[in-house]
Design a protein around this motif. Structure first.
Motif, short mmCIF file in Angstrom:
data_model
loop_
_atom_site.label_atom_id
_atom_site.label_comp_id
_atom_site.label_asym_id
_atom_site.label_seq_id
_atom_site.Cartn_x
_atom_site.Cartn_y
_atom_site.Cartn_z
N TRP A 111 -3.05 33.33 -33.89
CA TRP A 111 -4.14 34.26 -33.62
C TRP A 111 -5.17 34.33 -34.74
CZ3 TRP A 111 -1.08 38.81 -30.97
CH2 TRP A 111 -0.63 38.37 -29.72
N ALA A 112 -4.74 34.10 -35.95
CA ALA A 112 -5.69 34.13 -37.07
C ALA A 112 -6.68 32.96 -37.00
CB ALA A 112 -4.95 34.09 -38.40
N LEU A 113 -6.35 31.94 -36.22
CA LEU A 113 -7.20 30.76 -36.11
C LEU A 113 -7.91 30.68 -34.76
CD1 LEU A 113 -4.77 28.10 -37.64
CD2 LEU A 113 -6.61 29.34 -38.80
N THR A 114 -7.95 31.78 -34.02
CA THR A 114 -8.49 31.75 -32.66
C THR A 114 -9.91 31.21 -32.62
OG1 THR A 114 -7.10 33.61 -31.97
CG2 THR A 114 -9.04 33.14 -30.65
N ALA A 115 -10.79 31.72 -33.46
CA ALA A 115 -12.19 31.30 -33.42
C ALA A 115 -12.32 29.82 -33.70
CB ALA A 115 -13.01 32.11 -34.43
N ARG A 116 -11.54 29.31 -34.63
CA ARG A 116 -11.62 27.88 -34.98
C ARG A 116 -11.08 27.01 -33.84
NH1 ARG A 116 -8.96 26.71 -40.59
NH2 ARG A 116 -9.82 24.66 -40.09
N VAL A 117 -10.02 27.46 -33.19
CA VAL A 117 -9.48 26.70 -32.07
C VAL A 117 -10.47 26.68 -30.91
CG1 VAL A 117 -7.65 26.60 -30.32
CG2 VAL A 117 -7.06 27.08 -32.71
N VAL A 118 -11.08 27.82 -30.62
CA VAL A 118 -12.06 27.88 -29.54
C VAL A 118 -13.26 26.98 -29.86
CG1 VAL A 118 -13.74 29.39 -28.39
CG2 VAL A 118 -11.38 30.14 -28.69
N ASP A 119 -13.72 26.99 -31.10
CA ASP A 119 -14.83 26.10 -31.48
C ASP A 119 -14.44 24.64 -31.29
OD1 ASP A 119 -16.48 28.20 -32.12
OD2 ASP A 119 -16.14 28.09 -34.28
N TRP A 120 -13.20 24.31 -31.66
CA TRP A 120 -12.70 22.93 -31.47
C TRP A 120 -12.76 22.56 -29.99
CZ3 TRP A 120 -9.27 19.96 -28.87
CH2 TRP A 120 -8.86 18.74 -29.42
N CYS A 121 -12.35 23.47 -29.14
CA CYS A 121 -12.36 23.21 -27.70
C CYS A 121 -13.78 23.00 -27.19
CB CYS A 121 -11.72 24.38 -26.95
SG CYS A 121 -9.94 24.58 -27.22
N LEU A 122 -14.70 23.85 -27.62
CA LEU A 122 -16.08 23.74 -27.15
C LEU A 122 -16.73 22.44 -27.62
CD1 LEU A 122 -17.24 27.43 -27.74
CD2 LEU A 122 -16.64 26.36 -25.55
N ASP A 123 -16.31 21.94 -28.78
CA ASP A 123 -16.88 20.70 -29.31
C ASP A 123 -16.26 19.45 -28.69
OD1 ASP A 123 -18.60 22.06 -30.99
OD2 ASP A 123 -17.27 21.96 -32.72
N ALA A 124 -15.11 19.59 -28.05
CA ALA A 124 -14.39 18.43 -27.50
C ALA A 124 -14.97 18.10 -26.13
CB ALA A 124 -12.90 18.74 -27.40
N ARG A 125 -15.81 17.08 -26.06
CA ARG A 125 -16.52 16.78 -24.82
C ARG A 125 -15.59 16.28 -23.72
NH1 ARG A 125 -20.09 19.89 -24.95
NH2 ARG A 125 -20.84 18.87 -23.04
N SER A 126 -14.44 15.73 -24.08
CA SER A 126 -13.51 15.22 -23.07
C SER A 126 -12.54 16.30 -22.57
CB SER A 126 -12.71 14.04 -23.63
OG SER A 126 -12.12 14.36 -24.87
N LEU A 127 -12.62 17.49 -23.13
CA LEU A 127 -11.75 18.59 -22.68
C LEU A 127 -12.23 19.09 -21.32
CD1 LEU A 127 -10.16 21.43 -24.56
CD2 LEU A 127 -11.80 22.10 -22.81
N THR A 128 -11.29 19.18 -20.38
CA THR A 128 -11.62 19.70 -19.05
C THR A 128 -11.32 21.18 -18.93
OG1 THR A 128 -9.43 19.05 -18.22
CG2 THR A 128 -11.23 17.45 -17.98
N SER A 129 -10.28 21.64 -19.63
CA SER A 129 -9.93 23.06 -19.60
C SER A 129 -9.08 23.40 -20.80
CB SER A 129 -9.18 23.42 -18.31
OG SER A 129 -7.89 22.81 -18.30
N ALA A 130 -9.08 24.68 -21.14
CA ALA A 130 -8.20 25.19 -22.19
C ALA A 130 -7.58 26.48 -21.69
CB ALA A 130 -8.97 25.43 -23.49
N THR A 131 -6.27 26.56 -21.78
CA THR A 131 -5.53 27.77 -21.41
C THR A 131 -4.85 28.26 -22.68
OG1 THR A 131 -5.18 26.87 -19.19
CG2 THR A 131 -3.81 28.75 -19.86
N LEU A 132 -5.36 29.36 -23.23
CA LEU A 132 -4.97 29.80 -24.56
C LEU A 132 -4.40 31.21 -24.54
CD1 LEU A 132 -8.24 28.69 -26.42
CD2 LEU A 132 -6.14 27.36 -26.16
#
Length: 266
Positions: A111-132
């Motif tokens: 949870w302390a890294l939530t913002a960084r993980v979400v940013d990683w997901c948004l930057d990953a162009r091949s990501l289709t979905s994230a369930t966090l």
């Protein structure tokens, strides 16, 4: 009275924000929410001892399970040894490159890294979905569940759908955290709501709107757009001129952008 001494393991858990999901029904809800198919590639961040990993492996084609904690990495490798479709990676997920092929991310993230993980997901162009699994408050803020919308959500809305897909009680974790969790679902849209060539202009308008002029979106946009055209656009978008910027729906932002994008300031 002396405070209780924390062991090395306790300190590690605190630094890495480790709250392990142990309730089978919660694990099943997360996997079901992820909507995986038998050919899907799944990335799991912070796999821990593999409770969620094993469930993901049963519903997908391949799983890349990241775990940076060396002790947990050993337990994860042991738990997943019989699973031919799981690759355990003793690496920092946030430093990893996203797969080149389409993939889904499913994770009980630190949870302390939530913002960084979400940013990683948004930057990953091949990501289709994230369930966090995130803190419930974070998931509610990002998905408009309080009636307010964050800048990040509005900025990315044309390309990414944000959804609060459920709540997981704190009792589902060990050790038990102080708050409940939320299932945050991000889905990359196959057809963006704004043409890619126009996204920079849309984001520029959103940044202007969140600029803090007078507290309302209208007051912020008035710095650039003619009053008559802005008044007409707000009426068409069913937006009161005194609406605080955080209370403007993503759909209203899109309507305003379409109505105003050819407008020049006075």
């Amino acid at each position: 009275m002396q405070p209780a001494r924390r062991t090395e393991r306790d300190r590690s858990r605190r630094v890495l924000s480790q709250n392990f999901l142990h309730a089978p029904d919660a694990i099943e809800r997360i996997v079901r929410t992820a909507r995986l198919g038998p050919g899907d590639l799944v990335v799991e961040a912070g796999a821990g001892r593999g409770a969620l990993t094993r469930a993901l492996a049963a519903r997908s084609g391949r799983v890349l399970a990241y775990e940076i904690d060396p002790e947990l990495g050993v337990a994860l490798a042991d738990a997943c040894a019989p699973l031919a479709n799981v690759t355990c990676l003793a690496e920092d997920f946030l430093a990893a490159r996203a797969p080149a092929e389409p993939f889904a991310l499913v994770a009980n993230i630190p949870w302390a890294l939530t913002a960084r993980v979400v940013d990683w997901c948004l930057d990953a162009r091949s990501l289709t979905s994230a369930t966090l699994l995130t803190q419930l408050e974070y998931a509610r803020k990002r998905t408009g569940d309080y009636g307010r919308w964050s800048r990040l959500t509005v900025l990315t809305w044309p390309s990414v759908r944000w959804q609060l897909a459920g709540r997981v009680p704190r009792s589902a974790f060990r050790p038990v955290p102080r708050v409940d969790a939320g299932i945050l679902r991000l889905e990359r849209r196959t057809a963006p709501l704004v043409a890619p060539a126009l996204l920079p202009a849309y984001r520029e308008m959103v940044e202007l709107g969140f600029g803090g002029e007078g507290g309302s979106l209208y007051a912020s946009l008035r710095r650039r757009y003619p009053r008559a055209r802005l008044d007409a656009a707000c009426r068409a978008a069913r937006l009161a001129v005194d609406t605080p910027v955080g209370y403007v729906w993503p759909e209203q932002w899109l309507s305003l952008f379409r109505l105003l994008r050819h407008t020049r300031s006075n």
